[in-house]
Design a protein around this motif. Sequence first.
Motif, PDB file in Angstrom:
ATOM      1  N   ILE A   1       0.222  -9.001  -1.595  1.00  0.00           N
ATOM      2  CA  ILE A   1      -1.066  -9.091  -2.286  1.00  0.00           C
ATOM      3  C   ILE A   1      -1.090 -10.364  -3.138  1.00  0.00           C
ATOM      4  O   ILE A   1      -0.161 -10.632  -3.909  1.00  0.00           O
ATOM      5  CB  ILE A   1      -1.285  -7.882  -3.237  1.00  0.00           C
ATOM      6  CG1 ILE A   1      -1.199  -6.550  -2.477  1.00  0.00           C
ATOM      7  CG2 ILE A   1      -2.633  -8.023  -3.958  1.00  0.00           C
ATOM      8  CD1 ILE A   1      -2.369  -6.232  -1.608  1.00  0.00           C
TER       9      ILE A   1
ATOM     10  N   GLU B   1       3.205   1.762  -1.897  1.00  0.00           N
ATOM     11  CA  GLU B   1       3.427   2.104  -3.298  1.00  0.00           C
ATOM     12  C   GLU B   1       2.317   3.019  -3.815  1.00  0.00           C
ATOM     13  O   GLU B   1       2.585   3.969  -4.550  1.00  0.00           O
ATOM     14  CB  GLU B   1       3.480   0.824  -4.129  1.00  0.00           C
ATOM     15  CG  GLU B   1       4.239   0.999  -5.410  1.00  0.00           C
ATOM     16  CD  GLU B   1       4.665  -0.332  -5.993  1.00  0.00           C
ATOM     17  OE1 GLU B   1       4.334  -0.557  -7.147  1.00  0.00           O
ATOM     18  OE2 GLU B   1       5.291  -1.130  -5.278  1.00  0.00           O
ATOM     19  N   ILE B   2       1.073   2.758  -3.434  1.00  0.00           N
ATOM     20  CA  ILE B   2      -0.029   3.614  -3.852  1.00  0.00           C
ATOM     21  C   ILE B   2       0.126   4.998  -3.224  1.00  0.00           C
ATOM     22  O   ILE B   2      -0.114   6.018  -3.875  1.00  0.00           O
ATOM     23  CB  ILE B   2      -1.387   2.975  -3.468  1.00  0.00           C
ATOM     24  CG1 ILE B   2      -1.652   1.735  -4.321  1.00  0.00           C
ATOM     25  CG2 ILE B   2      -2.531   3.980  -3.628  1.00  0.00           C
ATOM     26  CD1 ILE B   2      -1.829   2.004  -5.812  1.00  0.00           C
ATOM     27  N   GLU B   3       0.555   5.020  -1.981  1.00  0.00           N
ATOM     28  CA  GLU B   3       0.770   6.306  -1.318  1.00  0.00           C
ATOM     29  C   GLU B   3       1.797   7.132  -2.095  1.00  0.00           C
ATOM     30  O   GLU B   3       1.613   8.335  -2.309  1.00  0.00           O
ATOM     31  CB  GLU B   3       1.259   6.056   0.107  1.00  0.00           C
ATOM     32  CG  GLU B   3       0.972   7.201   1.054  1.00  0.00           C
ATOM     33  CD  GLU B   3       1.246   6.781   2.483  1.00  0.00           C
ATOM     34  OE1 GLU B   3       0.806   5.698   2.893  1.00  0.00           O
ATOM     35  OE2 GLU B   3       1.921   7.554   3.174  1.00  0.00           O
TER      36      GLU B   3
ATOM     37  N   LEU C   1      -8.073  -0.758  -1.940  1.00  0.00           N
ATOM     38  CA  LEU C   1      -7.569  -1.326  -0.686  1.00  0.00           C
ATOM     39  C   LEU C   1      -6.852  -0.249   0.127  1.00  0.00           C
ATOM     40  O   LEU C   1      -6.980  -0.193   1.355  1.00  0.00           O
ATOM     41  CB  LEU C   1      -6.631  -2.495  -1.005  1.00  0.00           C
ATOM     42  CG  LEU C   1      -6.358  -3.493   0.115  1.00  0.00           C
ATOM     43  CD1 LEU C   1      -7.648  -4.017   0.736  1.00  0.00           C
ATOM     44  CD2 LEU C   1      -5.525  -4.657  -0.405  1.00  0.00           C
ATOM     45  N   HIS C   2      -6.137   0.609  -0.565  1.00  0.00           N
ATOM     46  CA  HIS C   2      -5.420   1.700   0.106  1.00  0.00           C
ATOM     47  C   HIS C   2      -6.391   2.615   0.851  1.00  0.00           C
ATOM     48  O   HIS C   2      -6.149   2.997   1.996  1.00  0.00           O
ATOM     49  CB  HIS C   2      -4.630   2.496  -0.931  1.00  0.00           C
ATOM     50  CG  HIS C   2      -3.933   3.710  -0.380  1.00  0.00           C
ATOM     51  ND1 HIS C   2      -2.787   3.615   0.381  1.00  0.00           N
ATOM     52  CD2 HIS C   2      -4.222   5.030  -0.463  1.00  0.00           C
ATOM     53  CE1 HIS C   2      -2.399   4.828   0.737  1.00  0.00           C
ATOM     54  NE2 HIS C   2      -3.253   5.714   0.237  1.00  0.00           N
ATOM     55  N   TYR C   3      -7.503   2.979   0.196  1.00  0.00           N
ATOM     56  CA  TYR C   3      -8.422   3.956   0.788  1.00  0.00           C
ATOM     57  C   TYR C   3      -9.530   3.319   1.635  1.00  0.00           C
ATOM     58  O   TYR C   3     -10.334   4.040   2.231  1.00  0.00           O
ATOM     59  CB  TYR C   3      -9.048   4.821  -0.307  1.00  0.00           C
ATOM     60  CG  TYR C   3      -8.102   5.898  -0.800  1.00  0.00           C
ATOM     61  CD1 TYR C   3      -7.759   6.973   0.020  1.00  0.00           C
ATOM     62  CD2 TYR C   3      -7.535   5.838  -2.066  1.00  0.00           C
ATOM     63  CE1 TYR C   3      -6.887   7.954  -0.408  1.00  0.00           C
ATOM     64  CE2 TYR C   3      -6.652   6.825  -2.510  1.00  0.00           C
ATOM     65  CZ  TYR C   3      -6.334   7.875  -1.674  1.00  0.00           C
ATOM     66  OH  TYR C   3      -5.458   8.848  -2.089  1.00  0.00           O
TER      67      TYR C   3
ATOM     68  N   ALA D   1       3.112  -3.873 -10.595  1.00  0.00           N
ATOM     69  CA  ALA D   1       1.983  -3.227  -9.912  1.00  0.00           C
ATOM     70  C   ALA D   1       1.981  -3.522  -8.415  1.00  0.00           C
ATOM     71  O   ALA D   1       1.256  -2.873  -7.663  1.00  0.00           O
ATOM     72  CB  ALA D   1       0.674  -3.680 -10.545  1.00  0.00           C
TER      73      ALA D   1
ATOM     74  N   MET E   1       0.815  -1.221   0.000  1.00  0.00           N
ATOM     75  CA  MET E   1       0.000   0.000   0.000  1.00  0.00           C
ATOM     76  C   MET E   1       0.846   1.268   0.000  1.00  0.00           C
ATOM     77  O   MET E   1       0.411   2.309  -0.406  1.00  0.00           O
ATOM     78  CB  MET E   1      -0.934   0.023   1.205  1.00  0.00           C
ATOM     79  CG  MET E   1      -2.035  -1.013   1.173  1.00  0.00           C
ATOM     80  SD  MET E   1      -3.048  -0.992  -0.326  1.00  0.00           S
ATOM     81  CE  MET E   1      -2.279  -2.270  -1.282  1.00  0.00           C
TER      82      MET E   1
ATOM     83  N   ASP F   1      -3.999  -1.042 -10.636  1.00  0.00           N
ATOM     84  CA  ASP F   1      -4.018   0.058  -9.659  1.00  0.00           C
ATOM     85  C   ASP F   1      -5.432   0.460  -9.245  1.00  0.00           C
ATOM     86  O   ASP F   1      -5.625   0.999  -8.158  1.00  0.00           O
ATOM     87  CB  ASP F   1      -3.277   1.284 -10.220  1.00  0.00           C
ATOM     88  CG  ASP F   1      -1.766   1.157 -10.053  1.00  0.00           C
ATOM     89  OD1 ASP F   1      -1.325   0.235  -9.342  1.00  0.00           O
ATOM     90  OD2 ASP F   1      -1.033   1.982 -10.633  1.00  0.00           O
TER      91      ASP F   1
ATOM     92  N   LEU G   1      -5.879  -1.662  -6.259  1.00  0.00           N
ATOM     93  CA  LEU G   1      -4.958  -1.327  -5.164  1.00  0.00           C
ATOM     94  C   LEU G   1      -5.363  -0.024  -4.492  1.00  0.00           C
ATOM     95  O   LEU G   1      -5.233   0.131  -3.270  1.00  0.00           O
ATOM     96  CB  LEU G   1      -3.520  -1.239  -5.697  1.00  0.00           C
ATOM     97  CG  LEU G   1      -2.915  -2.577  -6.133  1.00  0.00           C
ATOM     98  CD1 LEU G   1      -1.606  -2.355  -6.884  1.00  0.00           C
ATOM     99  CD2 LEU G   1      -2.687  -3.497  -4.932  1.00  0.00           C
ATOM    100  N   VAL G   2      -5.862   0.911  -5.295  1.00  0.00           N
ATOM    101  CA  VAL G   2      -6.337   2.183  -4.739  1.00  0.00           C
ATOM    102  C   VAL G   2      -7.483   1.934  -3.753  1.00  0.00           C
ATOM    103  O   VAL G   2      -7.554   2.558  -2.686  1.00  0.00           O
ATOM    104  CB  VAL G   2      -6.794   3.126  -5.885  1.00  0.00           C
ATOM    105  CG1 VAL G   2      -7.699   4.235  -5.366  1.00  0.00           C
ATOM    106  CG2 VAL G   2      -5.585   3.740  -6.577  1.00  0.00           C
TER     107      VAL G   2
ATOM    108  N   LYS H   1       2.568   6.714  -5.300  1.00  0.00           N
ATOM    109  CA  LYS H   1       1.998   7.071  -6.601  1.00  0.00           C
ATOM    110  C   LYS H   1       1.029   8.242  -6.489  1.00  0.00           C
ATOM    111  O   LYS H   1       0.876   9.024  -7.432  1.00  0.00           O
ATOM    112  CB  LYS H   1       1.284   5.865  -7.214  1.00  0.00           C
ATOM    113  CG  LYS H   1       2.203   4.783  -7.746  1.00  0.00           C
ATOM    114  CD  LYS H   1       1.406   3.689  -8.442  1.00  0.00           C
ATOM    115  CE  LYS H   1       2.313   2.649  -9.066  1.00  0.00           C
ATOM    116  NZ  LYS H   1       1.558   1.616  -9.796  1.00  0.00           N
TER     117      LYS H   1
END
Lengths: 269, 258
Positions: free
Chosen positions: B2, A3-5, B234-236, B32, A1, B228, B231-232, A7
């Motif tokens: 993941i 990595e998304i931060e 899961l991140h948020y 990714a 995660m 992505d 993944l976004v 990006k």
Amino acid sequence: MKEIEQKMNLFKDNTVVNWHEHVWFDENGKLDIAHCERLVEAAHRTYTDTLVCSLPIMGGHPTHEDVVKCNDTLYEAMKRYPGIMKGMAFINPGYIRESLDEIDRCVNELGMIGVKLYNHYYISDPIVRDLIEKCIELDIPILEHAGKLNFMPESQPFISDGTHFAKVAKEYPEATIIHAHIGGGGDWQWCLKAIADCPNIYTDTSGSVCDEGLIEQVVDAMGAERILFGTDGSYSPGVGKMLGANIPEDDKIEILNNKKFERYLERGL
Amino acid sequence: MIIDVNTYIGSWAFRRIKHNDAAGLSKFLKEAGIDKAVVSCVNSILYKDTQEGNLQLMEEIMGYEDYFIPFAIINPRYPGWKKDFIYCIEILGMKGLELYPYYHDYNLTDDFAVELIDLAADMKVPVHLPCAVENLRQRHWLDTTENLSIDAVERVLAICKTADFIITNGPTDVYANRLKSVSASRSGRVYYDFARVDVFNPGFESLVEAAGVDNVVFGSVAPFQYVDTQLVKLHYAKLDDDDKEKIGHKNLENLLGL
């Protein structure tokens, strides 16, 4: 995660204008505040600076009174979220005279910055001509719901696809017209082929379709300068496809805040 | 970490798909941030004999066994399906069954489909039910106009009570809520991904609440779709790190015995 931060620095470090979002009525016909709150929270969490919203009626044939109510309700949302929410006036071109007056009211009195058309008429229908000319006169963009439906086309018999945009682009090269949500469902490759060579037709990236290669192909065919960032109710997919697209960072920055459209944002409420 | 529950190799008849061989897909997924992936051969969906695609998959992922977890696509309407399925699991070492009733023209509750699902349960492998491959609205005019039927899934869950199911690439928030009751009455588990559910809409919270965080897994539909976008989400997601770990890999590890 993490990595998304990392990006997401793309969004954090650049101006982000979301050109395709909506506010809605609640079950009582009032502004759906809960939806607005979720939308604005999503914008804040993803470093979005501006939400350009409209409130269209998607089915049937809305009356002029319906249209006025939509725009008044949108105006309420714009006032509720100053600094982040801008508005595009929803218009039903079927009411020609009233539509022109409503555009004047929305732009000059309510501070809206463009016109939103839905699927009530093809954008190339002659009934839309006066409206397009009005938008040229006021120098405001038109955002038109769009898609090439290979499945259940009867569900939206007058939805405009790329070929309708291409036709009107030739008739009105001075108009600024946004083919809505290239990823909004439907055969996006069809639409892209049709509008690729129409320099005054733009598109936004919104919609729930996240086909790998979508953004790359749109950039390749149209150039980043004709693309606007948008989400249209699919916020995380909208953000994710921008992060995932294999295009130069400069193109992403251009899409997130299209320079050609900056002047519209300087106006209005 | 993941683990992706829904990826494909192979060619799609209706649109060019890139990164669609083992080397390309593994590179695409690793870049990714995907550490392992369940994979099937998309050719099996349109081949008359699905086993040709299953064999193609195993040839393709040779050398990538540590990265890919192969699932077999079987059409139980086609002669020889039982022999093929047993061969895939026992000889080829495939780890799951994947079904496309809307392409192979049968109902999940047909006798032969129930027999196959029960066989999968007996062999301790899960049944993956993608709701679709591509979004319905954009399909080619020669493509199917059907998606997975939620009615059929509800009925088959009631019939095949011991099978573990994974439902992906569709309105899984709707599925999880509708299937909550029948799921409670069976010993098999039902897992869902969130490929078509937006984390900023109430649907995501509704999915997690209805399914339970132990039954949500990560699926990207790569290389058809951008990784992505998932993944976004899961991140948020408004979940603690432990729950994100479960969704990211632990739930699937438990299911597949990884």
